[in-house]
Design a protein around this motif. Structure first.
Motif, mmCIF file in Angstrom:
data_model
loop_
_atom_site.group_PDB
_atom_site.id
_atom_site.type_symbol
_atom_site.label_atom_id
_atom_site.label_comp_id
_atom_site.label_asym_id
_atom_site.label_seq_id
_atom_site.Cartn_x
_atom_site.Cartn_y
_atom_site.Cartn_z
ATOM 1 N N ASN A 160 0.834 -1.211 0.000
ATOM 2 C CA ASN A 160 0.000 0.000 0.000
ATOM 3 C C ASN A 160 0.865 1.256 0.000
ATOM 4 O O ASN A 160 0.540 2.254 -0.650
ATOM 5 N N VAL A 205 2.152 1.926 -3.425
ATOM 6 C CA VAL A 205 1.104 2.520 -4.273
ATOM 7 C C VAL A 205 1.054 4.029 -4.046
ATOM 8 O O VAL A 205 0.965 4.820 -5.004
ATOM 9 N N ASN A 206 1.130 4.456 -2.786
ATOM 10 C CA ASN A 206 1.065 5.883 -2.465
ATOM 11 C C ASN A 206 2.238 6.661 -3.035
ATOM 12 O O ASN A 206 2.116 7.837 -3.387
ATOM 13 N N GLN A 252 3.527 6.431 -5.805
ATOM 14 C CA GLN A 252 3.313 6.763 -7.216
ATOM 15 C C GLN A 252 2.533 8.075 -7.408
ATOM 16 O O GLN A 252 2.487 8.612 -8.507
ATOM 17 N N ASN A 253 1.946 8.575 -6.334
ATOM 18 C CA ASN A 253 1.113 9.782 -6.405
ATOM 19 C C ASN A 253 1.989 11.024 -6.264
ATOM 20 O O ASN A 253 2.514 11.309 -5.196
ATOM 21 N N SER A 254 2.130 11.788 -7.355
ATOM 22 C CA SER A 254 2.978 12.986 -7.338
ATOM 23 C C SER A 254 2.387 14.092 -6.475
ATOM 24 O O SER A 254 3.093 15.014 -6.068
ATOM 25 N N ASN A 255 1.085 14.037 -6.191
ATOM 26 C CA ASN A 255 0.478 15.020 -5.302
ATOM 27 C C ASN A 255 0.887 14.765 -3.850
ATOM 28 O O ASN A 255 0.964 15.687 -3.039
ATOM 29 N N VAL A 256 1.145 13.515 -3.538
ATOM 30 C CA VAL A 256 1.597 13.148 -2.194
ATOM 31 C C VAL A 256 3.107 13.307 -2.076
ATOM 32 O O VAL A 256 3.625 13.807 -1.081
ATOM 33 N N ASP A 276 7.904 15.038 -7.641
ATOM 34 C CA ASP A 276 8.935 14.349 -8.409
ATOM 35 C C ASP A 276 10.332 14.556 -7.833
ATOM 36 O O ASP A 276 11.113 13.611 -7.703
ATOM 37 N N GLY A 279 2.382 3.146 -12.847
ATOM 38 C CA GLY A 279 2.614 4.588 -12.898
ATOM 39 C C GLY A 279 3.940 4.912 -13.549
ATOM 40 O O GLY A 279 4.765 4.033 -13.816
ATOM 41 N N ARG A 281 6.499 6.314 -12.388
ATOM 42 C CA ARG A 281 7.681 6.190 -11.537
ATOM 43 C C ARG A 281 8.230 4.759 -11.440
ATOM 44 O O ARG A 281 9.307 4.555 -10.890
#
Length: 203
Positions: free
Chosen positions: A21, A24-25, A27-31, A34, A105, A107
């Motif tokens: 999990n 998975v997180n 991969q989120n560029s908002n979290v 880059d 994703g 990344r």
């Protein structure tokens, strides 16, 4: 089960659900922006290589306001890299593993490239941790005939066996003697172990 390259497992890699999990997180560029993601990969390799001493300073340098997030990301990716190296995964095997876990994703390529570029170093560190079991790297044997045993004469073939084992950088030798029957029993048990490992790897 250590059967590949005398050290690395040939069974499929498994990771805890919380690590999956966490990957998975990542991969989120908002979290995780880059630039932060790339810095995080550098820090992870420094940790695995033991070239970093102050964890808090390193995390603060990446993103001081999200230290818990960065710490979790470092742990999750480090676990992924270490387990992949322990199982001797190549780049495609790692990509397939992530795909099977629905980790996708942009990344992924960067993640896998970082792993493969540092795989040898990670495996070297695994060998140096000291908590691996010694593995056999060589075997020598000689056949002798025992023509006298106590007060009676006999003509029994005796095998002198020397196993060379390695644990990290330390090499040791195990020397023992056995009769042909004992040697046959040893070979049988080794074949039984190989059959068991092959059976487990096909599950």
């Amino acid at each position: 089960m250590y059967i590949k390259n005398n050290l690395y497992c040939a069974v499929e890699m498994e990771l805890a659900r919380e690590i999956i999990n966490g990957l998975v997180n990542i991969q989120n560029s908002n979290v995780l922006p880059d630039e932060t993601f790339l810095q995080l990969l550098d820090i992870i390799m420094l940790y695995i290589s033991r070239n970093i001493n102050n964890e808090k300073t390193a995390i603060a340098a990446v993103h001081s306001s999200k230290s818990d997030l960065i710490k979790a990301a470092i742990t999750n990716v480090a676990c992924l890299f270490i387990e992949a190296a322990r199982h001797d995964y190549d780049e495609e095997s790692l990509k397939q593993f992530l795909h099977n876990e629905n980790i996708n994703g942009q990344r992924i390529q960067t993640l896998c490239s970082t792993y493969i570029n540092n795989k040898q170093n990670i495996q070297t560190q695994l060998e140096l941790t000291g908590n691996n079991l010694p593995h056999i790297i060589d075997i020598d044997w000689r056949l002798h005939h025992c023509v006298r045993m106590s007060t009676r004469f006999t003509n029994v073939p005796i095998y002198n066996i020397r196993l060379s084992t390695k644990n990290g950088n330390q090499v040791k030798h195990i020397i023992f003697t056995c009769t042909i029957q004992q040697l046959q029993e040893l070979v049988y048990k080794l074949k039984d172990i190989v059959r068991h490992i092959e059976k487990m790897s096909n599950i």
